[in-house]
Design an enzyme around this catalytic site. Structure first.
Site, mmCIF file in Angstrom:
data_model
loop_
_atom_site.group_PDB
_atom_site.id
_atom_site.type_symbol
_atom_site.label_atom_id
_atom_site.label_comp_id
_atom_site.label_asym_id
_atom_site.label_seq_id
_atom_site.Cartn_x
_atom_site.Cartn_y
_atom_site.Cartn_z
ATOM 1 N N SER A 46 41.496 39.922 27.540
ATOM 2 C CA SER A 46 40.192 40.569 27.678
ATOM 3 C C SER A 46 40.055 41.083 29.104
ATOM 4 O O SER A 46 40.873 40.789 29.976
ATOM 5 C CB SER A 46 39.050 39.577 27.363
ATOM 6 N N ILE A 48 39.866 42.829 32.699
ATOM 7 C CA ILE A 48 40.813 43.538 33.553
ATOM 8 C C ILE A 48 42.247 43.302 33.099
ATOM 9 O O ILE A 48 43.053 44.227 33.050
ATOM 10 C CB ILE A 48 40.628 43.091 35.022
ATOM 11 N N SER A 172 39.938 39.912 44.303
ATOM 12 C CA SER A 172 38.580 40.352 43.991
ATOM 13 C C SER A 172 37.937 40.917 45.249
ATOM 14 O O SER A 172 38.301 40.544 46.372
ATOM 15 C CB SER A 172 37.744 39.185 43.468
ATOM 16 N N TYR A 185 35.115 30.148 44.538
ATOM 17 C CA TYR A 185 35.819 31.307 43.981
ATOM 18 C C TYR A 185 36.142 32.316 45.083
ATOM 19 O O TYR A 185 37.235 32.883 45.124
ATOM 20 C CB TYR A 185 34.952 31.954 42.903
ATOM 21 N N LYS A 189 40.013 33.628 46.070
ATOM 22 C CA LYS A 189 40.433 35.027 46.030
ATOM 23 C C LYS A 189 40.867 35.516 47.406
ATOM 24 O O LYS A 189 41.727 36.393 47.530
ATOM 25 C CB LYS A 189 39.307 35.900 45.461
ATOM 26 N N THR A 220 32.746 43.262 32.976
ATOM 27 C CA THR A 220 33.373 42.317 32.051
ATOM 28 C C THR A 220 32.442 41.107 31.905
ATOM 29 O O THR A 220 31.507 40.923 32.685
ATOM 30 C CB THR A 220 34.733 41.829 32.568
#
Length: 300
Positions: A46, A48, A172, A185, A189, A220
């Site tokens: 799903s 990217i 990201s 997160y 990244k 998304t």
């Protein structure tokens, strides 16, 4: 041992058929620029990851897709195969050593080798304070987002170095412009940028290129938490020399039309250099554009 493991697992085990002609985004038949190459894409059922897997297959590659849930693998593999693309799929939780081994076995058994690795799998189980995050959540995020790309690459390396392969890690925009609510997160990244540069130096003597994609805000399910906050931003970074311009949200089509295949073929370049990866207009899927950048690592 690896093929034996693969044969014992239920999943999509269709051989990577030799499809030398693909349909381009303009609808014109052409020989794919990645014909006869093999790509393993994690987190690719799903969002990217799926868009990148589809584009690589459209460009001629045999693609092995994966994610944590069998039903998602089945659905994504079936969809791409209906489009006439050469795709195999397998369940893989990249944080589990046995799943990574099975993924490698599937690629070798059904495609004969691996040229490209694209690491899209990522998690963010907590929205909240970095300092308020438990050790268990820290471990989960770092294990999946940072450690697993390196560990999977170490398993694939003996096969990739024979084919002078390429690796793309997917980071990201949060690596450059962190959101407070993303906490750990953001850290994971950002760590991928350092991992890219480190691996690029380490693998340059083996003629394996390592680069990093830094997507902007793509529409998304994963991005729901923060995408409103990023909309309309014009972002710049003097330290990296890159410029991000977000004209609204990107979509899976944005990623697909922006040719991730090119990132797999780009050379690793001088330390600290960041190249723009400008997103295409969304066309019929909406206005705006999204944004992204490619961060080459140092090396050959």
């Amino acid at each position: 041992m690896l093929p034996a493991v693969a044969r014992g697992h239920r999943g999509w085990f269709h051989p990577c058929a030799r499809l030398s002609v693909r349909m381009s985004s303009t609808g014109i038949d052409r020989k794919g620029i990645l014909a006869e190459r093999v790509a393993v894409v994690t987190g690719s059922t799903s969002g990217i990851g799926f868009a990148i897997a589809r584009r690589l297959a459209q460009d001629g590659a045999h693609v092995v897709i994966s994610s944590r849930k069998q039903q998602n693998v089945d659905r994504a593999a079936a969809q791409l195969q209906r489009e006439g693309l050469s795709v195999a799929g397998i369940v893989c939780h990249v944080g589990k050593a046995e799943d990574r081994e099975r993924l490698v076995a599937t690629a070798l058994e059904h495609c004969g080798g691996v040229d490209f690795l694209v690491c899209c799998a990522g998690v963010n189980p907590l929205v909240g304070s970095t300092l308020g995050t438990s050790e268990q959540i820290w471990d989960k995020i770092l294990n999946v987002n940072v450690k697993s790309p390196a560990l999977l690459l170490s398993q694939l390396l003996p096969y990739m170095e024979k084919r002078k392969g390429a690796v793309t890690l997917v980071s990201s925009v949060a690596a450059y412009f962190p959101r407070v609510e993303l906490g750990v997160y953001n850290v994971s990244k950002t760590a991928l940028l350092a991992l890219t540069r480190t691996l690029a130096l380490e693998l340059a003597p083996k003629d394996i290129r390592v680069n990093c994609l830094v997507p902007g805000v793509i529409k998304t399910d994963f991005s729901k938490v923060v995408r409103i906050g990023y909309m309309g931003m014009s972002l710049s970074s003097s330290t990296s020399g890159s410029i991000f311009r977000c004209r609204g949200l990107g979509s899976r089509r944005t990623v697909q039309e922006s040719c991730p295949s090119c990132a797999l073929q780009m050379p690793a370049t001088s330390p600290g250099r960041t190249s723009q990866w400008q997103a295409s207009p969304l066309g019929s899927e909406g206005s705006g554009g999204g944004c992204a950048a490619a961060v080459p690592g140092p090396g050959a």
